[in-house]
Design a protein around this motif. Structure first.
Motif, PDB file in Angstrom:
ATOM      1  N   ARG A   9       0.868  -1.175   0.000  1.00 58.62           N
ATOM      2  CA  ARG A   9       0.000   0.000   0.000  1.00 58.62           C
ATOM      3  C   ARG A   9       0.904   1.224   0.000  1.00 58.62           C
ATOM      4  NH1 ARG A   9      -5.383  -0.837   1.514  1.00 58.62           N
ATOM      5  NH2 ARG A   9      -5.798  -2.881   2.366  1.00 58.62           N
ATOM      6  N   GLY A  10       0.546   2.205  -0.775  1.00 55.38           N
ATOM      7  CA  GLY A  10       1.361   3.414  -0.831  1.00 55.38           C
ATOM      8  C   GLY A  10       0.618   4.542  -1.523  1.00 55.38           C
ATOM      9  N   THR A  11       1.364   5.580  -1.793  1.00 56.35           N
ATOM     10  CA  THR A  11       0.822   6.791  -2.401  1.00 56.35           C
ATOM     11  C   THR A  11       1.754   7.243  -3.513  1.00 56.35           C
ATOM     12  OG1 THR A  11      -0.093   7.430  -0.268  1.00 56.35           O
ATOM     13  CG2 THR A  11       0.131   9.173  -1.893  1.00 56.35           C
ATOM     14  N   VAL A  12       1.206   7.858  -4.529  1.00 53.33           N
ATOM     15  CA  VAL A  12       2.012   8.447  -5.595  1.00 53.33           C
ATOM     16  C   VAL A  12       2.369   9.867  -5.176  1.00 53.33           C
ATOM     17  CG1 VAL A  12       2.115   9.117  -8.023  1.00 53.33           C
ATOM     18  CG2 VAL A  12       0.839   7.061  -7.349  1.00 53.33           C
ATOM     19  N   TYR A  13       3.654  10.129  -5.025  1.00 54.27           N
ATOM     20  CA  TYR A  13       4.140  11.459  -4.668  1.00 54.27           C
ATOM     21  C   TYR A  13       4.571  12.214  -5.925  1.00 54.27           C
ATOM     22  CZ  TYR A  13       3.998  10.080   0.196  1.00 54.27           C
ATOM     23  OH  TYR A  13       3.569   9.678   1.432  1.00 54.27           O
ATOM     24  N   PRO A  14       4.666  13.533  -5.841  1.00 57.06           N
ATOM     25  CA  PRO A  14       5.048  14.312  -7.030  1.00 57.06           C
ATOM     26  C   PRO A  14       6.364  13.850  -7.656  1.00 57.06           C
ATOM     27  CG  PRO A  14       4.230  15.782  -5.337  1.00 57.06           C
ATOM     28  CD  PRO A  14       4.326  14.404  -4.711  1.00 57.06           C
ATOM     29  N   TRP A  15       7.327  13.434  -6.855  1.00 60.85           N
ATOM     30  CA  TRP A  15       8.622  13.020  -7.403  1.00 60.85           C
ATOM     31  C   TRP A  15       8.556  11.646  -8.074  1.00 60.85           C
ATOM     32  CZ3 TRP A  15       7.780  13.998  -2.222  1.00 60.85           C
ATOM     33  CH2 TRP A  15       7.708  12.897  -1.374  1.00 60.85           C
ATOM     34  N   HIS A  16       7.423  10.960  -7.969  1.00 66.50           N
ATOM     35  CA  HIS A  16       7.221   9.707  -8.693  1.00 66.50           C
ATOM     36  C   HIS A  16       6.753   9.954 -10.130  1.00 66.50           C
ATOM     37  CE1 HIS A  16       6.218   7.572  -4.615  1.00 66.50           C
ATOM     38  NE2 HIS A  16       7.512   7.697  -4.803  1.00 66.50           N
ATOM     39  N   CYS A  17       6.380  11.191 -10.426  1.00 68.78           N
ATOM     40  CA  CYS A  17       5.777  11.499 -11.728  1.00 68.78           C
ATOM     41  C   CYS A  17       6.796  12.068 -12.703  1.00 68.78           C
ATOM     42  CB  CYS A  17       4.607  12.465 -11.543  1.00 68.78           C
ATOM     43  SG  CYS A  17       3.285  11.711 -10.562  1.00 68.78           S
ATOM     44  N   ASP A  18       6.588  11.768 -13.969  1.00 71.71           N
ATOM     45  CA  ASP A  18       7.494  12.247 -15.007  1.00 71.71           C
ATOM     46  C   ASP A  18       7.005  13.570 -15.589  1.00 71.71           C
ATOM     47  OD1 ASP A  18       5.407  11.576 -16.731  1.00 71.71           O
ATOM     48  OD2 ASP A  18       6.346   9.706 -17.372  1.00 71.71           O
ATOM     49  N   HIS A  19       7.644  14.005 -16.650  1.00 69.21           N
ATOM     50  CA  HIS A  19       7.365  15.316 -17.242  1.00 69.21           C
ATOM     51  C   HIS A  19       5.986  15.418 -17.886  1.00 69.21           C
ATOM     52  CE1 HIS A  19       9.058  12.865 -20.427  1.00 69.21           C
ATOM     53  NE2 HIS A  19       8.455  13.647 -21.295  1.00 69.21           N
ATOM     54  N   ILE A  20       5.274  14.308 -18.049  1.00 67.07           N
ATOM     55  CA  ILE A  20       3.913  14.414 -18.573  1.00 67.07           C
ATOM     56  C   ILE A  20       2.857  14.164 -17.492  1.00 67.07           C
ATOM     57  CG2 ILE A  20       4.510  14.015 -20.980  1.00 67.07           C
ATOM     58  CD1 ILE A  20       3.594  11.135 -20.688  1.00 67.07           C
ATOM     59  N   GLY A  21       3.300  14.099 -16.232  1.00 74.53           N
ATOM     60  CA  GLY A  21       2.377  14.129 -15.111  1.00 74.53           C
ATOM     61  C   GLY A  21       1.875  12.826 -14.538  1.00 74.53           C
ATOM     62  N   HIS A  22       2.321  11.688 -15.065  1.00 72.61           N
ATOM     63  CA  HIS A  22       1.870  10.433 -14.456  1.00 72.61           C
ATOM     64  C   HIS A  22       3.053   9.678 -13.860  1.00 72.61           C
ATOM     65  CE1 HIS A  22       2.622   9.068 -18.675  1.00 72.61           C
ATOM     66  NE2 HIS A  22       3.195   8.091 -18.023  1.00 72.61           N
ATOM     67  N   MET A  23       2.745   8.699 -13.013  1.00 75.65           N
ATOM     68  CA  MET A  23       3.807   7.957 -12.341  1.00 75.65           C
ATOM     69  C   MET A  23       4.714   7.301 -13.377  1.00 75.65           C
ATOM     70  SD  MET A  23       3.621   5.326  -9.127  1.00 75.65           S
ATOM     71  CE  MET A  23       3.125   3.819  -9.950  1.00 75.65           C
ATOM     72  N   ASN A  24       6.006   7.514 -13.213  1.00 76.39           N
ATOM     73  CA  ASN A  24       7.014   6.998 -14.132  1.00 76.39           C
ATOM     74  C   ASN A  24       7.180   5.496 -13.958  1.00 76.39           C
ATOM     75  OD1 ASN A  24      10.096   6.379 -14.722  1.00 76.39           O
ATOM     76  ND2 ASN A  24       9.448   8.120 -15.967  1.00 76.39           N
TER      77      ASN A  24
END
Length: 144
Positions: A9-24
């Protein structure tokens, strides 16, 4: 059919996202990796077991199907199951979901091999771990 077990269980943080805004993709793999170690712990393949017996688990094949995007703030849930167990091999599956909407974000199938870390050769899983792993086997079909 055996159920799939919650292993992360976890959360998507801003630093998990790439330059197009979704989790990398690197974060999908990382979260799946954490789920793998939780699943292994349930069958006795723990860090203590690995260290004290000079054993390891290595991934020899991994396939991922991305189904829907995860965005900053999304709450993530991974359900896992074992698809197949052989003397030296465990093939497992993880399904990553948006925990709020239930949408499947990604599915992965991983083939892992039990390893002697001194000889760097595959070796048989202990009988008790093999038997326990078989209780986690499911006929879940990952669909790819």
């Amino acid at each position: 059919m055996q159920e799939m077990y919650v292993t992360y269980r976890g959360t998507v943080y801003p630093w998990h996202c790439d330059h197009i805004g979704h989790m990398n993709v690197m974060w999908y793999v990382g979260k799946f990796d954490e789920a793998t170690w939780n699943l292994f712990a349930n069958i006795g393949i723990t860090p203590d077991y690995l260290r004290s017996n000079h054993r390891g688990m290595v991934a020899v094949d991994q396939r991922i199907s991305y189904r829907s995007e995860l965005l900053t703030g999304d709450v993530v849930l991974v359900r896992s199951a074992i698809l197949e167990v052989r003397e030296k091999v465990i093939r497992l599956c993880h399904q990553m979901e948006n925990a709020v909407t239930g949408a499947v974000a990604a599915v992965t199938v991983v083939t892992g091999v039990h390893l002697d870390t001194k000889t760097r050769r595959s070796c048989a899983l202990p009988a008790k771990n093999l038997a326990l792993a078989k209780t986690f086997v499911t006929d879940f079909e990952p669909g790819f």
